[in-house]
Design a protein around this motif. Sequence first.
Motif, PDB file in Angstrom:
ATOM      1  N   ILE A   1       0.851  -1.194   0.000  1.00 33.96           N
ATOM      2  CA  ILE A   1       0.000   0.000   0.000  1.00 33.96           C
ATOM      3  C   ILE A   1       0.888   1.246   0.000  1.00 33.96           C
ATOM      4  O   ILE A   1       2.048   1.206   0.416  1.00 33.96           O
TER       5      ILE A   1
ATOM      6  N   GLY B   1       4.499   4.738  -5.926  1.00 36.73           N
ATOM      7  CA  GLY B   1       4.104   3.329  -6.060  1.00 36.73           C
ATOM      8  C   GLY B   1       2.656   3.218  -6.503  1.00 36.73           C
ATOM      9  O   GLY B   1       2.318   2.469  -7.426  1.00 36.73           O
TER      10      GLY B   1
ATOM     11  N   MET C   1       0.980   1.904 -10.163  1.00 39.42           N
ATOM     12  CA  MET C   1      -0.047   0.859 -10.210  1.00 39.42           C
ATOM     13  C   MET C   1      -1.329   1.363 -10.867  1.00 39.42           C
ATOM     14  O   MET C   1      -1.973   0.653 -11.626  1.00 39.42           O
TER      15      MET C   1
ATOM     16  N   GLY D   1      -3.231  10.285 -12.747  1.00 33.39           N
ATOM     17  CA  GLY D   1      -3.122  11.474 -13.580  1.00 33.39           C
ATOM     18  C   GLY D   1      -4.275  12.423 -13.359  1.00 33.39           C
ATOM     19  O   GLY D   1      -5.228  12.105 -12.640  1.00 33.39           O
TER      20      GLY D   1
ATOM     21  N   ARG E   1      -6.408   4.467 -15.547  1.00 33.27           N
ATOM     22  CA  ARG E   1      -6.291   4.153 -14.116  1.00 33.27           C
ATOM     23  C   ARG E   1      -5.928   2.682 -13.847  1.00 33.27           C
ATOM     24  O   ARG E   1      -6.433   2.055 -12.911  1.00 33.27           O
TER      25      ARG E   1
ATOM     26  N   LEU F   1       3.982  -7.556  -8.077  1.00 33.90           N
ATOM     27  CA  LEU F   1       5.106  -6.628  -7.991  1.00 33.90           C
ATOM     28  C   LEU F   1       4.934  -5.589  -6.896  1.00 33.90           C
ATOM     29  O   LEU F   1       3.831  -5.086  -6.667  1.00 33.90           O
TER      30      LEU F   1
ATOM     31  N   GLN G   1     -12.710  19.910  -5.139  1.00 36.44           N
ATOM     32  CA  GLN G   1     -12.697  18.573  -4.528  1.00 36.44           C
ATOM     33  C   GLN G   1     -12.629  18.660  -3.009  1.00 36.44           C
ATOM     34  O   GLN G   1     -11.978  19.550  -2.466  1.00 36.44           O
TER      35      GLN G   1
ATOM     36  N   ILE H   1     -10.828  17.862  -0.564  1.00 35.24           N
ATOM     37  CA  ILE H   1      -9.516  17.270  -0.285  1.00 35.24           C
ATOM     38  C   ILE H   1      -9.155  17.227   1.198  1.00 35.24           C
ATOM     39  O   ILE H   1      -8.144  16.656   1.558  1.00 35.24           O
TER      40      ILE H   1
ATOM     41  N   GLY I   1     -10.899   9.727  -3.136  1.00 30.76           N
ATOM     42  CA  GLY I   1     -10.798  10.308  -4.481  1.00 30.76           C
ATOM     43  C   GLY I   1     -11.950   9.820  -5.346  1.00 30.76           C
ATOM     44  O   GLY I   1     -13.028   9.465  -4.830  1.00 30.76           O
TER      45      GLY I   1
ATOM     46  N   GLU J   1     -13.262   2.688  -9.169  1.00 33.06           N
ATOM     47  CA  GLU J   1     -11.853   3.092  -9.328  1.00 33.06           C
ATOM     48  C   GLU J   1     -11.123   2.853  -8.005  1.00 33.06           C
ATOM     49  O   GLU J   1      -9.980   2.421  -7.979  1.00 33.06           O
TER      50      GLU J   1
HETATM   51  C1  LIG Z   1      -8.636  13.893  -2.562  1.00 34.47           C
HETATM   52  C2  LIG Z   1      -8.158  12.872  -3.581  1.00 34.47           C
HETATM   53  C3  LIG Z   1      -7.948  13.284  -4.890  1.00 34.47           C
HETATM   54  C4  LIG Z   1      -7.486  12.361  -5.838  1.00 34.47           C
HETATM   55  N1  LIG Z   1      -7.283  12.785  -7.115  1.00 34.47           N
HETATM   56  C5  LIG Z   1      -6.773  11.925  -8.032  1.00 34.47           C
HETATM   57  C6  LIG Z   1      -6.490  12.350  -9.369  1.00 34.47           C
HETATM   58  O1  LIG Z   1      -6.697  13.499  -9.738  1.00 34.47           O
HETATM   59  N2  LIG Z   1      -5.979  11.460 -10.240  1.00 34.47           N
HETATM   60  C7  LIG Z   1      -5.731  10.173  -9.885  1.00 34.47           C
HETATM   61  O2  LIG Z   1      -5.226   9.404 -10.707  1.00 34.47           O
HETATM   62  N3  LIG Z   1      -6.004   9.727  -8.631  1.00 34.47           N
HETATM   63  C8  LIG Z   1      -6.515  10.565  -7.712  1.00 34.47           C
HETATM   64  N4  LIG Z   1      -6.780  10.123  -6.444  1.00 34.47           N
HETATM   65  C9  LIG Z   1      -6.586   8.691  -6.121  1.00 34.47           C
HETATM   66  C10 LIG Z   1      -5.190   8.340  -5.598  1.00 34.47           C
HETATM   67  O3  LIG Z   1      -4.506   9.463  -5.073  1.00 34.47           O
HETATM   68  C11 LIG Z   1      -4.332   7.698  -6.683  1.00 34.47           C
HETATM   69  O4  LIG Z   1      -4.909   6.516  -7.201  1.00 34.47           O
HETATM   70  C12 LIG Z   1      -2.933   7.334  -6.168  1.00 34.47           C
HETATM   71  O5  LIG Z   1      -2.132   6.948  -7.253  1.00 34.47           O
HETATM   72  C13 LIG Z   1      -2.947   6.241  -5.113  1.00 34.47           C
HETATM   73  O6  LIG Z   1      -1.672   6.236  -4.501  1.00 34.47           O
HETATM   74  P1  LIG Z   1      -1.474   5.673  -3.031  1.00 34.47           P
HETATM   75  O7  LIG Z   1      -0.022   5.761  -2.735  1.00 34.47           O
HETATM   76  O8  LIG Z   1      -2.374   6.349  -2.074  1.00 34.47           O
HETATM   77  O9  LIG Z   1      -1.903   4.164  -3.237  1.00 34.47           O
HETATM   78  P2  LIG Z   1      -2.897   3.283  -2.342  1.00 34.47           P
HETATM   79  O10 LIG Z   1      -4.234   3.933  -2.329  1.00 34.47           O
HETATM   80  O11 LIG Z   1      -2.288   2.984  -1.036  1.00 34.47           O
HETATM   81  O12 LIG Z   1      -2.971   1.962  -3.228  1.00 34.47           O
HETATM   82  C14 LIG Z   1      -3.592   2.004  -4.508  1.00 34.47           C
HETATM   83  C15 LIG Z   1      -3.177   0.773  -5.294  1.00 34.47           C
HETATM   84  O13 LIG Z   1      -1.792   0.848  -5.585  1.00 34.47           O
HETATM   85  C16 LIG Z   1      -1.109  -0.285  -5.068  1.00 34.47           C
HETATM   86  N5  LIG Z   1       0.196   0.169  -4.593  1.00 34.47           N
HETATM   87  C17 LIG Z   1       0.485   1.224  -3.788  1.00 34.47           C
HETATM   88  N6  LIG Z   1       1.816   1.317  -3.601  1.00 34.47           N
HETATM   89  C18 LIG Z   1       2.377   0.303  -4.289  1.00 34.47           C
HETATM   90  C19 LIG Z   1       3.712  -0.149  -4.489  1.00 34.47           C
HETATM   91  N7  LIG Z   1       4.766   0.442  -3.940  1.00 34.47           N
HETATM   92  N8  LIG Z   1       3.886  -1.230  -5.288  1.00 34.47           N
HETATM   93  C20 LIG Z   1       2.856  -1.866  -5.856  1.00 34.47           C
HETATM   94  N9  LIG Z   1       1.573  -1.500  -5.697  1.00 34.47           N
HETATM   95  C21 LIG Z   1       1.339  -0.425  -4.932  1.00 34.47           C
HETATM   96  C22 LIG Z   1      -1.986  -0.840  -3.957  1.00 34.47           C
HETATM   97  O14 LIG Z   1      -1.802  -2.220  -3.772  1.00 34.47           O
HETATM   98  C23 LIG Z   1      -3.372  -0.530  -4.526  1.00 34.47           C
HETATM   99  O15 LIG Z   1      -3.744  -1.519  -5.449  1.00 34.47           O
HETATM  100  C24 LIG Z   1      -7.245  11.013  -5.471  1.00 34.47           C
HETATM  101  C25 LIG Z   1      -7.459  10.624  -4.143  1.00 34.47           C
HETATM  102  C26 LIG Z   1      -7.895  11.525  -3.199  1.00 34.47           C
HETATM  103  C27 LIG Z   1      -8.103  11.082  -1.787  1.00 34.47           C
END
Ligand SMILES: Cc1cc2nc3c(=O)[nH]c(=O)nc-3n(C[C@H](O)[C@H](O)[C@H](O)COP(=O)(O)OP(=O)(O)OC[C@H]3O[C@@H](n4cnc5c(N)ncnc54)[C@H](O)[C@@H]3O)c2cc1C
Length: 306
Positions: free
Chosen positions: A61, A130, A134, A138, A173, A183, A215, A217, A223, A294
């Motif tokens: 995560i 990370g 995954m 964007g 996404r 991975l 948003q 935030i 998200g 999503e």
């Molecule tokens: C207020 C808000 C706004 C957002 N706006 C956007 C936006 O504009 N665009 C957008 O694309 N997303 C957006 N998101 C969603 C989110 O920020 C993205 O999907 C982000 O990439 C998730 O990253 P995370 O580190 O929090 O991953 P997590 O939520 O912790 O995990 C997401 C997925 O990634 C995997 N993962 C995480 N780290 C790793 C790693 N090191 N190796 C392998 N797998 C991994 C997890 O297993 C899971 O499947 C938003 C979320 C919030 C809360």
Amino acid sequence: MTDWRDRLPAIRGKLVKDAVLAPYTWLRVGGPAEALFLPEDEDDLAVFLRGLDPAVPVTPIGVGSNLLVRDGGVEGVVIRLGRAFARVEPRGDSAIYAGAATLDAMLAREAGKAGIAGLEFYRGVPGTIGGACMMNAGCYGSETKDVLVEAYALDRRGERRTLSNAEMGFSYRKSAPAAGGDLIFTGALFRGRPDDPAGIEARMEAITARREASQPIREKTGGSTFKNPPGHSSWKLVDDAGWRGRLFGQAMFSPLHANFLINTGEATAADLEGLGEAVRADVRTKFGVELDWEIKRIGRPAPAAA
Ligand SMILES: Cc1cc2nc3c(=O)[nH]c(=O)nc-3n(C[C@H](O)[C@H](O)[C@H](O)COP(=O)(O)OP(=O)(O)OC[C@H]3O[C@@H](n4cnc5c(N)ncnc54)[C@H](O)[C@@H]3O)c2cc1C
């Protein structure tokens, strides 16, 4: 009787048994991981993976900004990368490396300072690199697919892997490794273009202002809840079906952005997922459109009360 958690390899990082995951997610819900591993560094993670029983599920995560952890918790090991994985390093005048635990916004900021343009959009995504790899994260017309040169990972056996942009198989996404679940990303190399740091900074400020206005935030949210179905906006479907701002226990779709699911207080994962499923069913009935999650939902539901 010993369980698999008593047969783990010797590690330098921290291992917590029955670690509650809610504090590690933006939605602040979810039961415990059987074990939570916080590796000290990449070698530590490799040793751990090599010695771990292959039958034990592994879930990496980031900062949980796209995660709904169910109330019954997560089987196996959840891995969260820390400081050793948050290094950012410009390479020449247009490339930059970031460790997988780096916040996307930090990469944008450091790239800006180094005069590397093209990564400004990351200022608007609250996750880590990370998670971005995954999820092909964007916004505002740019995504990870456009800027990633290659990603670095460890596989389930602790072997180091390098994946080119093409091998990442990015789509909306999604990445190809998301399907395999094998991975753990440790870092990635990005390419932008040389530009004036002041101009880059101004563009990032505009992104921040746009986010703040549109948003929720500062709420407990995940998200965008649903992907946009071809030809539709999810927020509009949720809104048109009448779900914007309607409370379901303490779960709600945000009045500010109707595709953002919010935990308004003490909602459970079941409340949040239940609301999401109710909306999906309603949108299907009213408009004949299928909404796909999503937000990643992981773990098992809480056991039914006796
Ligand atoms: C207020 C808000 C706004 C957002 N706006 C956007 C936006 O504009 N665009 C957008 O694309 N997303 C957006 N998101 C969603 C989110 O920020 C993205 O999907 C982000 O990439 C998730 O990253 P995370 O580190 O929090 O991953 P997590 O939520 O912790 O995990 C997401 C997925 O990634 C995997 N993962 C995480 N780290 C790793 C790693 N090191 N190796 C392998 N797998 C991994 C997890 O297993 C899971 O499947 C938003 C979320 C919030 C809360």
